[in-house]
Design a protein around this motif. Structure first.
Motif, mmCIF file in Angstrom:
data_model
loop_
_atom_site.group_PDB
_atom_site.id
_atom_site.type_symbol
_atom_site.label_atom_id
_atom_site.label_comp_id
_atom_site.label_asym_id
_atom_site.label_seq_id
_atom_site.Cartn_x
_atom_site.Cartn_y
_atom_site.Cartn_z
ATOM 1 N N LEU A 1 0.813 -1.213 0.000
ATOM 2 C CA LEU A 1 0.000 0.000 0.000
ATOM 3 C C LEU A 1 0.852 1.270 0.000
ATOM 4 C CD1 LEU A 1 -2.840 1.282 0.167
ATOM 5 C CD2 LEU A 1 -2.604 1.216 2.667
ATOM 6 N N ALA A 2 1.872 1.324 0.843
ATOM 7 C CA ALA A 2 2.695 2.532 0.932
ATOM 8 C C ALA A 2 3.391 2.820 -0.393
ATOM 9 C CB ALA A 2 3.723 2.372 2.048
ATOM 10 N N LEU A 3 3.966 1.795 -1.003
ATOM 11 C CA LEU A 3 4.653 1.974 -2.281
ATOM 12 C C LEU A 3 3.685 2.455 -3.352
ATOM 13 C CD1 LEU A 3 6.756 -1.336 -2.281
ATOM 14 C CD2 LEU A 3 7.552 0.962 -1.674
ATOM 15 N N ARG A 4 2.511 1.848 -3.384
ATOM 16 C CA ARG A 4 1.544 2.196 -4.418
ATOM 17 C C ARG A 4 0.977 3.600 -4.217
ATOM 18 N NH1 ARG A 4 -2.670 -0.370 -3.851
ATOM 19 N NH2 ARG A 4 -2.271 -1.821 -2.135
ATOM 20 N N MET A 5 0.626 3.945 -2.991
ATOM 21 C CA MET A 5 0.019 5.260 -2.757
ATOM 22 C C MET A 5 1.008 6.386 -3.042
ATOM 23 S SD MET A 5 -3.070 4.600 -2.259
ATOM 24 C CE MET A 5 -3.594 6.295 -2.024
ATOM 25 N N ASP A 6 2.277 6.169 -2.737
ATOM 26 C CA ASP A 6 3.288 7.170 -3.093
ATOM 27 C C ASP A 6 3.339 7.353 -4.610
ATOM 28 O OD1 ASP A 6 4.024 7.721 -0.490
ATOM 29 O OD2 ASP A 6 5.742 6.356 -0.490
ATOM 30 N N ALA A 7 3.292 6.236 -5.339
ATOM 31 C CA ALA A 7 3.354 6.297 -6.804
ATOM 32 C C ALA A 7 2.081 6.894 -7.391
ATOM 33 C CB ALA A 7 3.604 4.898 -7.373
ATOM 34 N N HIS A 8 0.913 6.477 -6.886
ATOM 35 C CA HIS A 8 -0.358 7.045 -7.347
ATOM 36 C C HIS A 8 -0.370 8.563 -7.144
ATOM 37 C CE1 HIS A 8 -2.578 3.370 -8.178
ATOM 38 N NE2 HIS A 8 -2.365 2.898 -6.959
ATOM 39 N N SER A 9 0.021 8.988 -5.965
ATOM 40 C CA SER A 9 -0.031 10.418 -5.631
ATOM 41 C C SER A 9 0.917 11.229 -6.504
ATOM 42 C CB SER A 9 0.301 10.623 -4.152
ATOM 43 O OG SER A 9 -0.647 9.978 -3.314
ATOM 44 N N ALA A 10 2.112 10.714 -6.724
ATOM 45 C CA ALA A 10 3.087 11.431 -7.541
ATOM 46 C C ALA A 10 2.584 11.580 -8.977
ATOM 47 C CB ALA A 10 4.433 10.700 -7.515
ATOM 48 N N ASN A 11 2.064 10.500 -9.551
ATOM 49 C CA ASN A 11 1.543 10.567 -10.916
ATOM 50 C C ASN A 11 0.330 11.484 -11.013
ATOM 51 O OD1 ASN A 11 3.466 8.918 -12.029
ATOM 52 N ND2 ASN A 11 2.137 7.143 -12.319
ATOM 53 N N ALA A 12 -0.572 11.389 -10.032
ATOM 54 C CA ALA A 12 -1.793 12.194 -10.067
ATOM 55 C C ALA A 12 -1.479 13.686 -9.992
ATOM 56 C CB ALA A 12 -2.722 11.796 -8.922
ATOM 57 N N PHE A 13 -0.524 14.064 -9.176
ATOM 58 C CA PHE A 13 -0.166 15.484 -9.073
ATOM 59 C C PHE A 13 0.359 16.010 -10.407
ATOM 60 C CE2 PHE A 13 2.879 18.903 -8.290
ATOM 61 C CZ PHE A 13 2.063 19.808 -7.634
#
Length: 382
Positions: free
Chosen positions: A246-258
């Motif tokens: 979860l931590a790895l994915r949410m960091d990646a999701h958030s970075a791409n979304a921004f």
């Protein structure tokens, strides 16, 4: 243990007590041998309890700061169980911008057993305070909300609700406990569609609920067992496996979304962007206060609303599909898909226009995602 990057891997029940397996096994059983008549072991029937499900339930409680967790066959099954704590005549304040399935459950099902509700813009704290009646027992909301990414002040709303002796129920699906922990901000119950970011791979349907109140835990546990919409062991294992990353994915999701939100904000073909990480978002300051990052969901409107159909169908990496939170990027049109159950006049009043587009930004290479959006926008304006 306080670091959530560690807790998603080692929290809850991380190993099997019987074998020492570092992945809790799938206990695919319906019943359990009893020591003697009237003397069951730790488990007696899998609707009431299963070791694989129990491990997941312990984990979500650990991640959210609760004392007990509950796993259901879907997010809506969890919402139904929580709303079943209330009785005929009780009044619920429901945020005006909620998932269409939540609205349908309240409007078409719970009202049949006597619950009443009002749709309120909870960002308007005066309107929220004025919405309470002597029968109001709870306020229910999402933050960030679906699909307008509205940010609501959990601590302030919880304080107002407590002053009126009402519960605060927060759907934390979009943020996950990695980005936001509503119980620590004053909420009473936290709910998740674990189908989304917690599972993370678009391969399971599940719901999770947790609370830090022993009294509420007893009520929810009774309803979970009595209604019976429990999560099976196979799906419980899949969600627990998903949470490990979860931590790895949410960091990646958030970075791409921004990066995508910033790109859309500057694109002349886009009329408006909804993303709490952008400075001009009305809830940006609150999001900075109560979230660790801004998540992977982005909504926006095209200048040429008539081009929505062409846009979504031209995308290559953003798959046209309902749901969200998987590693792959998805695109949908809420008015036609996830929020179609909300009457058009209500949708438009709260801002869910027919041309609103919602992106669930995945973890693909950002260059490929931006190129995909660019070619689809160019096709609309060609």
């Amino acid at each position: 243990m306080t670091n959530l990057k560690t807790k998603v891997i080692h929290g809850g029940i991380a190993t099997d007590s019987t074998t020492g397996a570092v992945s809790v096994p799938i206990y695919q059983t319906s019943t359990y041998q009893q020591d003697a008549l009237g003397q069951p072991k730790a488990y007696e029937y899998s609707r009431s309890g299963n070791p694989t499900r129990h491990a997941l339930e312990r984990l979500i409680a650990d991640l959210e700061g609760g004392i007990q967790g509950f796993a259901f066959g879907s997010g809506l099954a969890g919402i139904h169980a929580v709303l079943s704590m209330f009785s005929a005549g009780d009044h619920i304040i429901l945020a005006d911008d909620v998932y269409g399935g939540t609205f349908r459950l309240m409007d078409k099902v719970m009202t049949k057993v006597g619950l009443t509700y009002d749709l309120i813009d909870l960002s308007d704290l005066e309107a929220f305070s004025n919405a309470f009646t002597p029968q109001t027992k709870a306020v229910y909301f999402e933050t960030p909300s679906n699909p307008l990414l509205k940010i609501l002040d959990i601590a302030t709303i919880s304080k107002i609700a407590k002053a009126h002796h009402a519960l605060t129920l927060v759907d934390n699906t979009f943020a996950t406990p990695y980005l936001q922990q509503p119980l620590l901000l004053g909420a009473d119950v936290v709910l998740h569609s674990a189908t989304k970011y917690l599972g993370g791979h678009s391969d399971v349907v599940a719901g999770l609920v947790t609370t830090h109140s022993q009294e509420l835990a007893q009520q929810i546990g009774f309803l979970q067992n009595s209604i019976g919409a429990v999560l099976g062991p196979q799906d419980s294992w899949l969600v627990q496996r998903g949470i490990k990353t979860l931590a790895l994915r949410m960091d990646a999701h958030s970075a791409n979304a921004f990066k995508i939100a910033s790109y859309l904000e500057e694109n002349l073909a886009v009329a408006k962007v909804y993303y709490p990480g952008l400075d001009q978002h009305l809830g940006h300051a609150i999001a900075q206060k109560q979230m660790r990052d801004f998540g992977g969901m982005v909504s926006f409107e095209l200048v040429n609303e008539a081009g929505v159909k062409r846009f979504v169908e031209k995308l290559k990496y953003f798959t046209l599909a309902e749901s969200l939170g998987g590693v792959e990027s998805l695109v949908e049109v809420p008015a036609i898909m996830t929020h179609a159950s909300i009457p058009k006049e209500i949708r438009e009043t709260i801002g869910i226009k027919d041309g609103l587009i919602r992106l669930s930004v995945g973890v693909e290479d950002i260059a490929d995602l931006l190129e995909d959006l660019q070619q689809a926008l160019e096709a609309v304006n060609a």
